[in-house]
Structures are given as C-alpha cells and as structure tokens.
Design a protein around this motif. Sequence first.
Motif, short mmCIF file in Angstrom:
data_model
loop_
_atom_site.label_atom_id
_atom_site.label_comp_id
_atom_site.label_asym_id
_atom_site.label_seq_id
_atom_site.Cartn_x
_atom_site.Cartn_y
_atom_site.Cartn_z
N HIS A 106 0.81 -1.12 0.04
CA HIS A 106 -0.04 0.07 0.07
C HIS A 106 0.78 1.21 -0.08
O HIS A 106 0.40 2.29 0.32
N HIS B 182 -0.37 4.84 -0.78
CA HIS B 182 -1.74 4.71 -0.41
C HIS B 182 -2.13 6.23 0.53
O HIS B 182 -1.18 6.27 1.51
N GLY C 153 -3.86 6.85 2.93
CA GLY C 153 -4.08 6.53 4.30
C GLY C 153 -2.82 6.16 4.88
O GLY C 153 -2.61 5.93 6.09
N HIS D 44 -0.84 -1.52 7.30
CA HIS D 44 -1.97 -2.26 6.73
C HIS D 44 -1.64 -3.69 7.33
O HIS D 44 -0.44 -4.26 6.97
N HIS E 268 -3.64 1.26 10.25
CA HIS E 268 -4.35 2.01 9.13
C HIS E 268 -5.82 1.13 8.86
O HIS E 268 -6.87 1.60 8.78
N ALA E 269 -5.26 -0.10 8.38
CA ALA E 269 -6.31 -0.89 7.83
C ALA E 269 -5.93 -2.43 8.30
O ALA E 269 -4.78 -2.79 8.51
#
Length: 93
Positions: free
Chosen positions: A34, A37, A39, A46, A81-82
């Motif tokens: 990511h 990205h 975010g 992530h 974040h994810a």
Amino acid sequence: MSEAAAGRVERIRVALTAALAPAELEVRDDSHRHVGHAGARDGRGHFHVRIVSGAFAGQGAIARHRAIYAALGALMQTDIHALAIDARTPEEA
C-alpha cells in the motif's frame, strides 16, 4: 521486514493473545502493498490477522471483529490504518 514493522506485528500479537487466548494466530504486515496510499502517509500500517479462538464461540462476524478491535485498543489509532480479519472458532478452523 523493518524493525518498526516487526515491532508493530509483535504489539498486535501481544494484544490479541492477552485478550483472546488464540489457539492459532497469524499477523501479517501488508503495508508494503500500500505504499503511496493516502491512508498510509500517516505512518500507520496495513495488516492481515488470522485468529482462531474459543472466545468467538456463539458470536457472529461483527461481534468477533468488535472483540478484536477492543483487544487492539489504542493500536487502532497509533499503529494500524487498515486491518483485514479472518476470525474463527477452533471448530471452524
């Protein structure tokens, strides 16, 4: 994996182990997938979690996810974040 990433994975592992006593636990840092990205710019990562725990017995997917988020507490604001989650009971694994 960088030292910072390894530290995050270990903090996630410790928090989930303490709260949910998993029979199996896999924590994978997917942050490298990511890069760039929006975010990811804040430095949080992530992650993918596969967890098997008797604590999930009788719970649906939403309750299981809530239990995981509660176990991770402040890490959701500082390190994550994810989060992709695969949460099962020992019978489902």
